[in-house]
Structure formats: C-alpha cells, structure tokens
Design an enzyme around this catalytic site. Structure first.
Site, mmCIF file in Angstrom:
data_model
loop_
_atom_site.group_PDB
_atom_site.id
_atom_site.type_symbol
_atom_site.label_atom_id
_atom_site.label_comp_id
_atom_site.label_asym_id
_atom_site.label_seq_id
_atom_site.Cartn_x
_atom_site.Cartn_y
_atom_site.Cartn_z
ATOM 1 N N GLY A 76 1.278 -1.649 0.166
ATOM 2 C CA GLY A 76 0.231 0.023 -0.138
ATOM 3 C C GLY A 76 0.861 0.713 0.114
ATOM 4 O O GLY A 76 1.703 0.562 0.945
ATOM 5 N N GLY A 150 -5.172 -8.351 -6.280
ATOM 6 C CA GLY A 150 -4.743 -7.937 -6.793
ATOM 7 C C GLY A 150 -3.473 -9.072 -6.362
ATOM 8 O O GLY A 150 -3.815 -10.181 -6.667
ATOM 9 N N ILE A 152 -1.052 -9.742 -4.089
ATOM 10 C CA ILE A 152 -1.584 -10.661 -2.255
ATOM 11 C C ILE A 152 -2.521 -10.897 -2.509
ATOM 12 O O ILE A 152 -3.395 -12.610 -2.264
ATOM 13 C CB ILE A 152 -2.101 -9.388 -1.763
ATOM 14 C CG1 ILE A 152 -0.277 -8.972 -1.570
ATOM 15 C CG2 ILE A 152 -2.093 -10.106 -0.324
ATOM 16 C CD1 ILE A 152 -0.234 -7.748 -0.222
ATOM 17 N N ARG A 173 -11.571 -3.406 -8.343
ATOM 18 C CA ARG A 173 -11.796 -2.741 -7.913
ATOM 19 C C ARG A 173 -12.205 -3.342 -10.200
ATOM 20 O O ARG A 173 -14.072 -1.999 -10.124
ATOM 21 C CB ARG A 173 -10.907 -1.422 -9.075
ATOM 22 C CG ARG A 173 -11.404 -0.232 -8.770
ATOM 23 C CD ARG A 173 -10.143 0.592 -8.719
ATOM 24 N NE ARG A 173 -8.843 0.235 -9.583
ATOM 25 C CZ ARG A 173 -8.135 1.003 -9.883
ATOM 26 N NH1 ARG A 173 -8.085 2.032 -9.251
ATOM 27 N NH2 ARG A 173 -7.061 0.501 -10.324
ATOM 28 N N ASP A 255 -5.503 -8.701 10.902
ATOM 29 C CA ASP A 255 -3.891 -8.767 11.705
ATOM 30 C C ASP A 255 -3.745 -7.185 11.492
ATOM 31 O O ASP A 255 -2.517 -6.318 11.573
ATOM 32 C CB ASP A 255 -2.623 -8.963 9.938
ATOM 33 C CG ASP A 255 -1.411 -8.675 10.070
ATOM 34 O OD1 ASP A 255 -1.120 -8.706 11.400
ATOM 35 O OD2 ASP A 255 -0.718 -8.042 8.976
ATOM 36 N N HIS A 279 -0.434 -6.181 12.887
ATOM 37 C CA HIS A 279 0.208 -5.900 11.166
ATOM 38 C C HIS A 279 1.313 -6.926 11.393
ATOM 39 O O HIS A 279 2.551 -6.207 10.983
ATOM 40 C CB HIS A 279 0.411 -4.914 11.554
ATOM 41 C CG HIS A 279 0.227 -4.496 10.268
ATOM 42 N ND1 HIS A 279 0.342 -2.789 9.838
ATOM 43 C CD2 HIS A 279 0.563 -4.577 9.124
ATOM 44 C CE1 HIS A 279 0.165 -2.414 8.918
ATOM 45 N NE2 HIS A 279 0.722 -3.607 8.198
ATOM 46 N N GLY A 281 1.977 -9.318 8.560
ATOM 47 C CA GLY A 281 1.915 -9.850 7.470
ATOM 48 C C GLY A 281 3.147 -9.661 6.745
ATOM 49 O O GLY A 281 2.950 -10.447 5.882
#
Length: 320
Positions: A76, A150, A152, A173, A255, A279, A281
């Site tokens: 991200g 996407g 991941i 999307r 996560d 968090h 991952g």
C-alpha cells in the site's frame, strides 16, 4: 538532475545497484529523529523506510523539491498519498509489488486456519493446563471470498488451492478474467457476501475502500462467517464489526486494526470471536531478499532511463 538516492537499507548490502547515483542510508532511526544523511533538496529517489510511523516517513518530503521517484517497501502507498501536497509535480510513486505477497498470503492462510480450528482457545486452555476438545469447522468445503484480487489476493488463492475449498470468489475494483477464473467488480459484493463462509480483505486503502466493510457489508455476511483483514485497518468500520462480534454472529481475524496500534483498553482486544495479530503480514524472513531485488531492479531502470515498474501514480503538483 540531482542523483542522490536515499535508501533505508545500507547500500553495500544491496547487490546490483547501478553506478552513478550517490546512495545515502536513512531509515529514520529507532525513534524517528535520525539526522538526514544529506540535503533533502538533493534527493531524486526516496525509498520510504519500512515499518516506521507515518510522520517519520513523511518528515523529509516537504524539503525534497528535486524528487523524481518515491518507492515504498509496502504494497500500500496510503502513507505517501496522505502527503501528496508535499511532493513536486512529476514524481512517480511506486509500490512494492512482489515483496510481500508470500508473507502476507501465508499469514492470511494462518489466520483463517487458526480461527476456524479454534487455535486461540487451545492456547488459552494450554496456559490453564486444561485438555479442551471440541468440534471445529474445517477449511475444506468452505466458500471463500477474496476482496482485493491483486498480487496478494492472487497469492492467497494459490495457497488456498490445496485445501479443498468448495469455491473461491474474487473481487477487484473492476471486472476481469484471471488464470483461476472470473474477477468480479466491487459492485457485485452485495450478491457475493451472503454465500461466503470466509471473507478475506486484501484490498488497498483508498477513498473507495475506506470503511468498505461497514455495517451494511457485515450484515450481508452469512451467520457464522469469518472476516479476515490483511489489508489496512480502516477498510473495516471498527464499531460496526464490534457490534457483530459482540452479538456472536460473526468472527474475525485481524492483522490490521483501526486505530493502529490498537491501544490498551480498546474493546476490540477482548471482543468475542476475534483473533488479532499486530500487523505482521509483511515482516518475515521473506521480506529483505525480495526488497533488495526490487530496489536493485528499480534503480537500474531509473539509472538507464527506462520506465519504472509498479507505478501507482504520478503527481501533478496539486496534491490530488
């Protein structure tokens, strides 16, 4: 043109960096106050420090007036998007596609299996020296919905394949066809949610996905379904999720949370049916070699004047 490149990994540890740029090491330091390694005004390529708070990552940006490239080491780029007004026009913002797929997909599968099979309860029982049996659902024969298909999301499905799931539905999307089957647009979510036993969120955080999993989204999930979030905390409306957890209708494995880090005393810590990981991952042993390969490849493209990979946007100087 300025040739300084700021790296959060010591440049001598990255094989294959091209000659020409001056490579400077800066990762913000342990407390975020590490002095700058050079004049930010001379920086052309800024590789954003990994696993640092947003203010640390953004600290040099207002002074980087010769900047041409911002390269994140995360999938991200929301930390950068929050500071677009600090960037001059023409800056290419690139994400770390290819770096975190393996680690994040592994964790997503771990959270699914641990939650379905009751592993948190086993850990608590072990601490009390209590032999706690019982019946738990398997991942086999379950229907899984991946929201955010996407790199991941695709990696998550790759790891689901051996587990004999009944069905995988994919949402991104916009609609397209993948190697594994059709990918539905976000507008199809209302019709897909009621059929999923497990809903995995792996979508980027954008204005369109902030609070995507709101009260209406959660209400459409089937009774007893599991929500897994390996995306960003604000993709889920925390208050709406708490209401469903307290009622016992849904379970969750998170996560990422909103707020993050989750502060002591927050009701999400002790909500029934929730498993929380802090968090984690991305940060595994798989991260560093992939990050180094990405940086070497991107900087070779930059030095040779070739198009960069994984460009998310190019700034226009308006902050939009």
């Amino acid at each position: 043109m300025s040739a300084d490149v700021w790296l959060p990994i010591p440049p001598e540890e990255i094989e294959g960096l091209p000659e020409g740029p001056r490579y400077l090491f800066w990762d913000g330091g342990e407390d975020g106050t590490q002095p700058f390694p050079g004049d930010p005004a001379d920086c052309a390529v800024y590789v954003v420090p990994y696993m640092k708070r947003g203010p640390v990552k953004a600290r040099p940006l207002p002074r980087m007036r010769a900047l041409r490239v911002v390269q994140t080491l995360t999938a991200g780029v929301d930390d950068v998007l929050a500071h677009l007004s600090d960037l001059p026009p023409g800056v290419q913002v690139c994400n770390a596609r290819g770096v975190h797929e393996a680690s994040t997909a592994e964790l997503a599968l771990t959270l699914v299996l641990a939650s379905l099979r009751g592993v948190p309860g086993f850990v608590r029982a072990q601490q009390q020296e209590h032999w706690q049996g019982g019946f738990h659902p398997a991942l086999a024969d379950r229907s899984v919905l991946i929201v955010g298909y996407g790199a991941i999301g695709s990696a998550i499905e790759d790891r689901l394949a051996p587990f004999e799931v009944a069905r995988v539905a994919r949402v991104a999307r916009s609609a397209r066809t993948s190697a594994r089957g059709p990918v539905h647009p976000l507008t199809d979510l209302p019709g897909l949610l009621p059929h999923a036993d497990v809903v995995v969120l792996s979508t980027p955080l954008t204005q369109d996905t902030r609070h995507l999993a709101d009260a209406a989204f959660l209400a459409r999930m089937k009774d007893g379904a599991l929500l897994v979030n390996v995306a960003r905390g604000p993709v889920v409306d925390t208050e709406a999720l708490l209401a469903e957890l307290k009622g016992g209708r849904l379970t969750a494995a998170l996560d990422v949370t909103d707020p993050e880090p989750l502060p002591p005393g927050h009701p999400l810590w002790h909500a029934p049916g929730v498993l929380i990981s802090p968090h984690v991952g991305g940060p595994t042993s798989a991260y560093l070699p992939r990050a180094k390969r990405l940086l070497a490849a991107q900087l070779r493209r930059y030095a040779h004047g070739e198009p960069l990979a994984h460009v998310v946007l190019t700034t226009d100087g308006t902050g939009a």
